[in-house]
Design a protein around this motif. Structure first.
Motif, mmCIF file in Angstrom:
data_model
loop_
_atom_site.group_PDB
_atom_site.id
_atom_site.type_symbol
_atom_site.label_atom_id
_atom_site.label_comp_id
_atom_site.label_asym_id
_atom_site.label_seq_id
_atom_site.Cartn_x
_atom_site.Cartn_y
_atom_site.Cartn_z
ATOM 1 N N HIS A 59 0.819 -1.215 0.000
ATOM 2 C CA HIS A 59 0.000 0.000 0.000
ATOM 3 C C HIS A 59 0.837 1.242 0.000
ATOM 4 O O HIS A 59 0.548 2.202 0.697
ATOM 5 C CB HIS A 59 -0.930 -0.005 1.219
ATOM 6 C CG HIS A 59 -1.833 -1.190 1.236
ATOM 7 N ND1 HIS A 59 -2.825 -1.368 0.310
ATOM 8 C CD2 HIS A 59 -1.858 -2.279 2.031
ATOM 9 C CE1 HIS A 59 -3.441 -2.513 0.551
ATOM 10 N NE2 HIS A 59 -2.896 -3.092 1.585
ATOM 11 N N GLN A 60 1.909 1.238 -0.710
ATOM 12 C CA GLN A 60 2.725 2.441 -0.839
ATOM 13 C C GLN A 60 2.950 2.696 -2.329
ATOM 14 O O GLN A 60 2.552 1.904 -3.172
ATOM 15 C CB GLN A 60 4.049 2.273 -0.088
ATOM 16 C CG GLN A 60 4.761 0.977 -0.426
ATOM 17 C CD GLN A 60 6.012 0.777 0.396
ATOM 18 O OE1 GLN A 60 6.592 1.722 0.931
ATOM 19 N NE2 GLN A 60 6.470 -0.464 0.481
ATOM 20 N N ILE A 61 3.602 3.791 -2.622
ATOM 21 C CA ILE A 61 3.830 4.096 -4.040
ATOM 22 C C ILE A 61 4.783 3.059 -4.633
ATOM 23 O O ILE A 61 5.583 2.441 -3.926
ATOM 24 C CB ILE A 61 4.423 5.514 -4.239
ATOM 25 C CG1 ILE A 61 5.711 5.693 -3.446
ATOM 26 C CG2 ILE A 61 3.390 6.569 -3.920
ATOM 27 C CD1 ILE A 61 6.447 6.972 -3.787
ATOM 28 N N LYS A 62 4.663 2.870 -5.944
ATOM 29 C CA LYS A 62 5.419 1.802 -6.601
ATOM 30 C C LYS A 62 6.923 1.966 -6.441
ATOM 31 O O LYS A 62 7.642 0.973 -6.351
ATOM 32 C CB LYS A 62 5.032 1.728 -8.083
ATOM 33 C CG LYS A 62 3.887 0.754 -8.308
ATOM 34 C CD LYS A 62 3.318 0.775 -9.692
ATOM 35 C CE LYS A 62 4.282 0.302 -10.750
ATOM 36 N NZ LYS A 62 3.651 0.182 -12.067
ATOM 37 N N GLU A 63 7.386 3.199 -6.404
ATOM 38 C CA GLU A 63 8.825 3.415 -6.218
ATOM 39 C C GLU A 63 9.291 2.733 -4.933
ATOM 40 O O GLU A 63 10.352 2.113 -4.876
ATOM 41 C CB GLU A 63 9.139 4.916 -6.142
ATOM 42 C CG GLU A 63 9.353 5.604 -7.473
ATOM 43 C CD GLU A 63 8.050 5.837 -8.230
ATOM 44 O OE1 GLU A 63 8.112 6.136 -9.420
ATOM 45 O OE2 GLU A 63 6.965 5.700 -7.605
ATOM 46 N N SER A 64 8.495 2.871 -3.897
ATOM 47 C CA SER A 64 8.874 2.274 -2.611
ATOM 48 C C SER A 64 8.756 0.761 -2.641
ATOM 49 O O SER A 64 9.586 0.051 -2.064
ATOM 50 C CB SER A 64 8.000 2.839 -1.482
ATOM 51 O OG SER A 64 7.988 4.230 -1.550
ATOM 52 N N ILE A 65 7.726 0.262 -3.320
ATOM 53 C CA ILE A 65 7.573 -1.192 -3.423
ATOM 54 C C ILE A 65 8.789 -1.780 -4.117
ATOM 55 O O ILE A 65 9.394 -2.758 -3.649
ATOM 56 C CB ILE A 65 6.296 -1.570 -4.208
ATOM 57 C CG1 ILE A 65 5.043 -1.073 -3.484
ATOM 58 C CG2 ILE A 65 6.231 -3.075 -4.395
ATOM 59 C CD1 ILE A 65 3.746 -1.370 -4.226
ATOM 60 N N SER A 66 9.170 -1.174 -5.242
ATOM 61 C CA SER A 66 10.298 -1.740 -5.983
ATOM 62 C C SER A 66 11.575 -1.647 -5.164
ATOM 63 O O SER A 66 12.432 -2.526 -5.234
ATOM 64 C CB SER A 66 10.457 -1.055 -7.344
ATOM 65 O OG SER A 66 10.612 0.333 -7.176
ATOM 66 N N GLN A 67 11.686 -0.586 -4.354
ATOM 67 C CA GLN A 67 12.866 -0.455 -3.507
ATOM 68 C C GLN A 67 12.925 -1.593 -2.494
ATOM 69 O O GLN A 67 13.985 -2.183 -2.268
ATOM 70 C CB GLN A 67 12.813 0.907 -2.796
ATOM 71 C CG GLN A 67 14.163 1.399 -2.285
ATOM 72 C CD GLN A 67 15.228 1.388 -3.361
ATOM 73 O OE1 GLN A 67 15.042 1.911 -4.453
ATOM 74 N NE2 GLN A 67 16.350 0.755 -3.047
ATOM 75 N N GLU A 68 11.764 -1.909 -1.914
ATOM 76 C CA GLU A 68 11.725 -3.017 -0.934
ATOM 77 C C GLU A 68 12.099 -4.334 -1.594
ATOM 78 O O GLU A 68 12.804 -5.159 -1.007
ATOM 79 C CB GLU A 68 10.314 -3.128 -0.333
ATOM 80 C CG GLU A 68 10.093 -2.211 0.845
ATOM 81 C CD GLU A 68 8.834 -2.560 1.617
ATOM 82 O OE1 GLU A 68 8.547 -3.767 1.785
ATOM 83 O OE2 GLU A 68 8.142 -1.631 2.042
ATOM 84 N N VAL A 69 11.608 -4.528 -2.806
ATOM 85 C CA VAL A 69 11.916 -5.772 -3.526
ATOM 86 C C VAL A 69 13.423 -5.887 -3.747
ATOM 87 O O VAL A 69 14.021 -6.951 -3.561
ATOM 88 C CB VAL A 69 11.148 -5.823 -4.872
ATOM 89 C CG1 VAL A 69 11.601 -7.000 -5.704
ATOM 90 C CG2 VAL A 69 9.647 -5.891 -4.628
ATOM 91 N N VAL A 70 14.033 -4.760 -4.126
ATOM 92 C CA VAL A 70 15.480 -4.776 -4.375
ATOM 93 C C VAL A 70 16.233 -5.160 -3.099
ATOM 94 O O VAL A 70 17.183 -5.947 -3.123
ATOM 95 C CB VAL A 70 15.951 -3.398 -4.900
ATOM 96 C CG1 VAL A 70 17.469 -3.300 -4.896
ATOM 97 C CG2 VAL A 70 15.415 -3.160 -6.297
ATOM 98 N N GLU A 71 15.763 -4.619 -1.976
ATOM 99 C CA GLU A 71 16.446 -4.929 -0.718
ATOM 100 C C GLU A 71 16.333 -6.413 -0.391
ATOM 101 O O GLU A 71 17.288 -7.038 0.072
ATOM 102 C CB GLU A 71 15.852 -4.071 0.404
ATOM 103 C CG GLU A 71 16.303 -2.620 0.297
ATOM 104 C CD GLU A 71 15.472 -1.696 1.169
ATOM 105 O OE1 GLU A 71 14.726 -2.197 2.037
ATOM 106 O OE2 GLU A 71 15.576 -0.465 0.975
#
Lengths: 362, 346
Positions: A59-71
């Motif tokens: 439930h956050q903006i996609k930029e943040s989702i993709s950042q979490e995935v990268v981590e």
């Protein structure tokens, strides 16, 4: 913050720092995926564990989702191979975003078709490509309909492969057909590798291109409903037409003609749904010939023109022309032959001796 | 009162004095104009048009400004005559229009009064864009955003351009009273929002009316024929006609592109009278093309809608968009467009 705590721990444990380019590539790939598809694609990818996936806040903006995935990928020490697989999953789902060209492989005369061995194919394909070009990323993925997807990212002698401009190849091992997209200037190299790996003799490009990969398959595998030669055309009563409650005083003047058009149209286009292609192009090099009273040009040179038809669903649009009164019934075979001839690019020249157009060309 | 007389002219000056200053009614035109060429009444398309001679561009034309017009997509409007427009007041108009644009752009924003957004509007004359000497001088309007850079010679970036002209608009000029300026054709390039703002300022200030100039398939066919016939030395391109097929569930577009030499050869065989093009010739040209197409595809192009025409010298779209490619033929193209604009006003 818990996210960075996770990252530090992961990096220390494995002593692995994910390549920056890989991280960026994964980030950008996830950004492309529509929000509601992300979880499903990551699950299909099967690289992050269920627990890891559950930690992602959707439930956050996609930029943040993709950042979490990268981590999370950093924790699992993702390499370019895994990143490429995610890209393949995306492109398989959104395969209709690309324009696909169809190639056909041929055997030399007398050669037998060997039974297909996937492992040999992959090995030979990689070996053939790598012998010519060291910097190349190659990935394979198989699907249920006997389709083998190949993703190739090209580099040069001195540069690493460009992951953002990868070529996709779809090969159905039981057939001589290969579907290729996004291929710029590596055609000979790729073709050679395909021919070598699949034990064929030669490969050539067909004049058939479209975005709808499934329709291309329908056309070349003859899976659309073909017209059948009928000696006894079906009588019209068999059609499931609910009798209309029409005022008997209303007479349709051209009823018979309309019915004739419908039945002829069905014959030339076939009963079923047409394969989906978006364009057809005809290069005409025939003599100019208008109506008899308009014998204008006395030139003996061809009247050169290029005609392009485009539509979201070209064959259905062409099928509706005659009933709409904008074309004769039957419409020209140049248009109806597209699925049978498996081509949508034509060069039409004057047939010698007879002043009528015919199909020539490879 | 005056009887509607198709032959003679009505003394419009008298009419205006009686009814007041507002000159918005368009019916007054259709009553009393004589057409020098055999145009028709009631806005019908002419049966013949003169082929404009090339190189009509006058010597004082600014070649850099002319080059600015070429190879750009312009949206077309027709403009009714402007009341009390003066060429001497261009600086004043620039100032007023700048203020107006700034105010309009700031509507709804909480900004200090007097704080301008760095927008500068300039009106200037555009010499050389005339068909006959009676034509009014063309006007160029440009909106530039002031450079944010500190140093002096930092260039302003042009964000929107529009220009008014009237090429060989003799018919209209003759019947219009003195206080009116006839610049019937307006071309705009840039954001639609700016076009709307500039248009509404002109409408308010000079009591005129802008309307989109759409191009009918009939006129597009004229353009295809006339422009294919133009002699071009460089950057030769195919004559392309784009048709859109109506009334079917899936949309279908057909692009029919003919090799420029072959298209010109066909036109040269069709066109008989030197210096003039007739409706019959245009029809014959198009029928030849339709017939050749039908022979191959059994499709009646005449039942579809011609929406776009592209040739070596210019391309035009039915929504009223134009791109001119050669300076040699600029005046000829503008003359045809002016004629369409004038007939739309009437």
């Amino acid at each position: 913050m818990s996210a960075s705590g996770r990252r530090r721990r992961g990096a220390l444990d494995s002593g692995f720092t994910m390549d920056e380019t890989v991280a960026e590539y994964i980030r950008r790939t996830v950004l492309k995926i529509p929000r509601h598809e992300i979880m499903e694609m990551l699950t299909t990818w099967d690289f992050l564990s269920k627990t890891q996936l559950q930690t992602i806040n959707m439930h956050q903006i996609k930029e943040s989702i993709s950042q979490e995935v990268v981590e999370l990928c950093e924790e699992n020490s993702a390499s370019i191979k895994q990143a490429a697989i995610l890209d393949m999953i995306y492109n398989h789902t959104y395969r209709n975003k690309k324009i696909w060209t169809v190639y056909r492989m041929t055997k030399a005369a007398g050669e037998e078709t060997d039974s297909f061995n996937l492992a040999d194919f992959k090995y030979n394909f990689k070996r053939s490509l790598r012998s010519a070009l060291k910097n190349v990323t190659i990935n394979f993925r198989e699907y249920e309909d006997n389709a083998t997807w190949i993703r190739i990212a090209w580099g040069t002698q001195y540069t690493k492969p460009n992951q953002y401009k990868a070529t996709y190849v779809v090969y159905h091992s039981q057939t001589p057909y290969v579907f290729i997209s996004s291929l710029r200037n590596r055609i000979p190299l790729l073709c050679q590798a395909l021919v070598h790996a699949s034990n064929y003799h030669d490969i050539h490009e067909m004049e058939l291109r479209s975005r709808c990969l499934d329709s291309l398959k329908d056309i070349v595998f003859k899976r659309y409903c073909q017209t059948f030669q009928t000696y006894h055309p079906r009588p019209l009563q068999e059609r499931n037409v609910a009798p209309e409650k029409v005022d008997p005083r209303i007479i349709q003047e051209n009823k018979r003609e309309k019915e004739r058009i419908q039945s002829v149209n069905q014959e030339v286009f076939g009963e079923g749904l047409q394969p989906k292609i978006e364009f057809a192009q005809y290069k005409l090099e025939t003599m100019f010939k208008g109506e008899p009273e308009m014998d204008i040009l006395t030139e003996k040179e061809p009247f050169r023109c290029v005609v392009k038809f485009s539509s979201p669903h070209l064959l259905e649009a062409l099928k509706s022309l005659a009933p709409a009164g904008m074309a004769d019934a039957p419409i020209s075979p140049l248009l109806t032959c597209i699925p049978q001839k498996a081509r949508n690019y034509f060069k039409i020249k004057e047939r010698k001796g007879i002043l009528s157009a015919s199909c020539l060309g490879p | 009162m005056d009887t509607p007389d198709s032959g003679g002219k009505t003394p419009l000056g008298r009419k205006t004095a009686e009814t007041g200053i507002n000159f918005t009614s368009s019916t007054r035109f259709s009553r009393g104009l004589t057409f020098i060429r055999t145009h028709t009444l009631f806005g019908q398309s002419p049966t013949r048009r003169i082929i404009p001679q090339t190189s009509l561009l006058q010597e004082n034309a600014d070649s850099q400004k002319i080059a600015f017009l070429l190879r750009k997509q312009w949206t077309l409007y027709s403009v009714t005559p402007m009341y009390k427009f003066s060429y001497d007041n261009l600086k004043e108009y620039s100032r007023l229009l700048s203020a107006f644009v700034a105010t309009e752009k700031q509507k709804g924003l909480a900004v200090e009064v007097g704080n301008d957004l760095g927008i500068k509007v300039t009106l200037s004359t555009f010499l050389g864009l005339k068909g006959t000497d009676q034509d009014q001088i063309a006007i160029l309007v440009q909106i530039a955003s002031r450079s944010q850079l500190p140093f002096e010679n930092a260039e302003d970036k042009v964000v929107w351009s529009g220009w008014f002209c009237c090429i060989s608009g003799d018919d209209l000029l003759e019947s219009v009273p003195e206080d009116f300026t006839c610049l019937s054709l307006f071309l705009a390039n840039g954001a639609e929002s700016y076009t709307a703002i500039v248009g509404s300022w002109f409408q308010k200030t000079f009591d005129c009316y802008f309307s989109r100039l759409t191009i009918s398939p009939l006129n597009l066919a004229w353009m295809a024929a006339m422009w294919t016939g133009c002699k071009v030395d460089s950057h030769i391109a195919a004559t392309e006609l784009v048709f859109s097929v109506p009334c079917i569930p899936q949309s279908l577009d057909i692009s029919y592109a003919i090799h420029p030499e072959d298209a010109k050869a066909l036109w040269d065989t069709v066109q008989k009278t030197p210096g003039e093009v007739t409706q019959e010739e245009v029809n014959l040209f198009m029928d030849c093309l339709y017939s050749h197409f039908h022979r191959h595809f059994k499709i009646h192009l005449s039942a579809t809608r011609l929406v776009k025409v592209s040739t070596s010298i210019a391309s035009a779209h039915c929504d009223g968009n134009i791109k001119i490619l050669h300076s040699k033929h600029l005046i000829g193209v503008l003359m045809l467009l002016t004629e369409l604009a004038i007939s739309q006003i009437q």
